[in-house]
Design a protein around this motif. Structure first.
Motif, PDB file in Angstrom:
ATOM      1  N   TRP A   1     -17.289   8.237 -23.421  1.00 29.98           N
ATOM      2  CA  TRP A   1     -18.773   8.866 -23.348  1.00 29.98           C
ATOM      3  C   TRP A   1     -19.683   7.846 -23.126  1.00 29.98           C
ATOM      4  O   TRP A   1     -20.678   8.305 -22.343  1.00 29.98           O
ATOM      5  CB  TRP A   1     -18.928   9.191 -25.201  1.00 29.98           C
TER       6      TRP A   1
ATOM      7  N   THR B   1     -18.033  18.326 -27.030  1.00 27.47           N
ATOM      8  CA  THR B   1     -16.432  18.153 -27.208  1.00 27.47           C
ATOM      9  C   THR B   1     -16.235  17.017 -28.082  1.00 27.47           C
ATOM     10  O   THR B   1     -15.208  16.609 -28.511  1.00 27.47           O
ATOM     11  CB  THR B   1     -15.924  17.701 -25.838  1.00 27.47           C
TER      12      THR B   1
ATOM     13  N   TYR C   1     -21.795  18.554 -23.052  1.00 32.19           N
ATOM     14  CA  TYR C   1     -20.826  17.584 -22.988  1.00 32.19           C
ATOM     15  C   TYR C   1     -20.466  17.014 -24.401  1.00 32.19           C
ATOM     16  O   TYR C   1     -19.366  16.581 -24.632  1.00 32.19           O
ATOM     17  CB  TYR C   1     -21.198  16.460 -22.260  1.00 32.19           C
TER      18      TYR C   1
ATOM     19  N   MET D   1     -15.031  16.988 -19.709  1.00 34.46           N
ATOM     20  CA  MET D   1     -14.707  17.882 -21.187  1.00 34.46           C
ATOM     21  C   MET D   1     -13.496  18.118 -21.512  1.00 34.46           C
ATOM     22  O   MET D   1     -12.869  17.936 -22.515  1.00 34.46           O
ATOM     23  CB  MET D   1     -15.777  18.745 -21.218  1.00 34.46           C
TER      24      MET D   1
ATOM     25  N   THR E   1     -18.568  16.970 -14.691  1.00 27.84           N
ATOM     26  CA  THR E   1     -18.955  16.900 -16.011  1.00 27.84           C
ATOM     27  C   THR E   1     -17.917  17.646 -16.821  1.00 27.84           C
ATOM     28  O   THR E   1     -17.178  17.198 -18.216  1.00 27.84           O
ATOM     29  CB  THR E   1     -20.431  17.004 -16.334  1.00 27.84           C
TER      30      THR E   1
END
Length: 436
Positions: free
Chosen positions: A80, A41, A38, A105, A101
Motif C-alpha cells: 500500500w 481492498t 483502492y 487491487m 491500480t
C-alpha cells in the motif's frame, strides 16, 4: 474552452495523459476516488489478518501466530505504501493508471487468500511465506513497476529516481519468489524474509539520498496515511459489533452487554482522537524531509490497531467456542492498545524530531487501567476458559473491556490538556536550533 469545460474534460475523459509528475508544493491536494476505491481492498486484507490472528490465539498458538501476523501486515502495508508513494508523485488518473491500480487491487485479494495458509504453516513451524501470497504480491507490484517505467520515460527530471524504484521492486519480487519456492529450513527462510523486508525499507532511503526525491506531495501523503489509519480503526468497530452480537445471542441484552458495546466504540473513537492530535499534515508540509521516518512508523501502527480488532474477535471466539480464558482476552486487548498508544507517541516523536519525556507520566497513567484489566482477567476464574454461565464471568468481562476503554480515554484527555503546549514547544525548539 471555459474553465468549467476544462474541469469537465479532466473529470470525464481519461485518455492517455502525460505522467510528468505532480506539484509537490501544491497545497490542499486531496485523495481521489480511485485511491479511496483502492483502499477498500485493504479493509478485507486487514480484517483477514486480524481474524487469522484471533483464530490461532483461540487455539493457543501465540508466537507463531504473532510472527505470521507481523509478516502479513507488513506485506500488505508495504505494498500500500509503495502505491501511495507513486500515486502522490504521478497519479494522473488516466486510463492506464486506473487499469494498473485495479490490477493491483486484484493482487491484494489474491494475497489475502494466502493468509490462512500462511498462519497454518507458521503454526506448524514452517515459513509464513507461500506461493499464493507471492502470486498476489507479484500481481500487486508488477503494474507498479510498469508505472515507474512510464514515469522514468515521461519525467526526465526524476528519471534516475524512478529507475531506482524499478530495480528495487524488481529485485525484491525475485527475492520473495525464491523464498517461497526454494525448500529451505523454516528458520533460514524467516531470516531471509526479515532481511528482504529490511532491504526493501532501506533501499528507497539510499536511492533518494543519491538520486533525489520523486515529486510526491507531503500533505497528500499525510492524508493518505490518515485515511488508512481510519480504515484500520474500522476493524475495532467490526470486532466490537461481532463480540456484542454473539453476547446478546447467548445471553440477551444486559447492562454488561451495553458496557462492552460502549467500551469497544470508545476504544475506536479514542484511538482516532489520539492519532489526529498528531499534526502530521501541518508539519510535513513545512518539513517534508521528515516523511520517511514518519511513514515507516505507521507500518507498525496499522498492525497494532488491527490487532485490537483481533482481540475483540478473540472475545467472540471465547463466547462461541470456549477454550480462551479471561486473562487471554485481557492480554489480547491491552497489549495492542498499549502498543498503539506507544507507537502514536513514536509517530509524534519522529514527526517533531523530539523525544518529550514529559509524555512518560501520561503514558504511565494511561497504562494503569490496562494493567488493572489484566489483573481482573487473571483473578477471575484463573486457568479456566471464559464461560458466560459461570456467575460473575460476564461482569468480569465487562470490567476488563471497561478498564481498557478507560485507559484509552485517559490518553485522549491527557493529550487534549498537554498536547498543544508540548507540540508547540517542540516545534519552536526545533525551529530555533535549525536557525542557529
Amino acid at each position: 474552452m471555459s474553465e468549467f469545460g476544462s474541469q469537465l474534460r479532466l473529470e470525464l475523459r481519461h485518455r492517455i495523459r502525460p505522467m510528468a509528475g505532480r506539484d509537490p508544493a501544491e497545497r490542499g491536494r486531496t485523495t481521489t476516488p480511485l485511491e479511496l476505491l483502492y483502499d477498500l481492498t485493504y479493509v478485507v486484507a486487514f480484517a483477514a489478518a486480524a481474524d487469522q490472528l484471533a483464530e490461532q490465539l483461540g487455539h493457543g498458538v501465540i508466537w507463531p501466530a504473532l510472527g505470521a501476523y507481523v509478516f502479513a501486515v507488513w506485506a500488505v502495508s508495504w505494498a500500500w505504501l509503495n502505491f501511495t508513494w507513486f500515486a502522490s508523485a504521478y497519479g494522473n488518473d488516466d486510463v492506464l493508471f486506473r487499469v494498473a491500480t485495479i490490477v493491483q487491487m486484484i493482487g491484494v485479494i489474491v494475497l489475502t487468500y494466502g493468509l490462512p495458509v500462511s498462519f497454518e504453516a507458521a503454526a506448524h513451524g514452517e515459513s509464513p511465506n507461500n506461493l499464493l501470497m507471492v502470486i498476489g504480491y507479484v500481481i500487486m507490484r508488477v503494474p507498479l513497476i510498469v508505472l515507474w517505467l512510464r514515469a522514468a520515460s515521461e519525467d526526465p527530471d526524476h528519471r534516475r529516481n524512478a529507475i531506482s524504484y524499478v530495480l528495487i521492486i524488481s529485485a525484491a519480487q525475485l527475492g520473495w519468489l525464491l523464498t517461497a519456492v526454494i525448500p529451505l529450513a523454516a528458520g533460514v527462510t524467516v531470516v531471509c524474509l526479515v532481511v528482504l523486508a529490511l532491504a526493501e525499507m532501506v533501499a528507497p532511503v539510499i536511492a533518494t539520498e543519491r538520486y533525489g526525491f520523486s515529486p510526491w506531495n507531503p500533505g497528500h501523503v499525510a492524508e493518505r496515511f490518515a485515511l488508512l489509519t481510519l480504515i484500520t480503526i474500522g476493524e475495532v468497530i467490526a470486532g466490537t459489533t461481532s463480540a456484542v452480537g454473539t453476547l446478546t445471542q447467548e445471553s440477551g441484552w444486559s447492562v454488561e452487554a451495553v458496557l462492552i458495546a460502549s467500551s469497544g466504540l470508545v476504544i475506536a473513537a479514542a484511538v482516532w482522537w489520539t492519532y489526529f492530535l498528531v499534526p502530521s499534515r501541518l508539519v510535513l508540509e513545512e518539513k517534508p524531509e521528515r516523511t520517511f521516518g514518519w511513514r515507516y512508523a505507521h507500518l507498525a501502527l496499522f498492525g497494532s490497531i488491527a490487532a485490537i480488532g483481533a482481540g475483540l474477535h478473540l472475545t467472540t471466539i471465547a463466547m462461541e467456542k470456549g477454550g480462551v480464558s479471561l486473562l487471554g482476552i485481557a492480554l489480547a486487548l491491552t497489549v495492542p492498545l498499549a502498543t498503539t498508544i506507544a507507537i502514536i507517541f513514536l509517530v509524534w516523536s519522529v514527526l517533531m524530531r523530539s523525544f518529550d519525556l514529559s509524555h512518560l507520566p501520561l503514558l504511565l497513567v494511561t497504562f494503569a487501567p490496562l494493567v488493572a484489566a489484566v489483573v481482573v482477567g487473571a483473578a477471575s476464574h484463573p486457568g479456566e476458559p471464559l464461560d458466560l454461565e459461570t456467575p460473575g464471568s460476564l461482569t468480569a468481562l465487562s470490567a476488563v473491556t471497561g478498564l481498557v476503554a478507560l485507559g484509552a480515554v485517559i490518553e485522549v484527555v491527557g493529550h487534549e490538556l498537554l498536547g498543544y503546549r508540548h507540540t508547540l514547544r517542540a516545534w519552536q525548539k526545533g525551529t530555533a536550533e535549525a536557525s542557529v
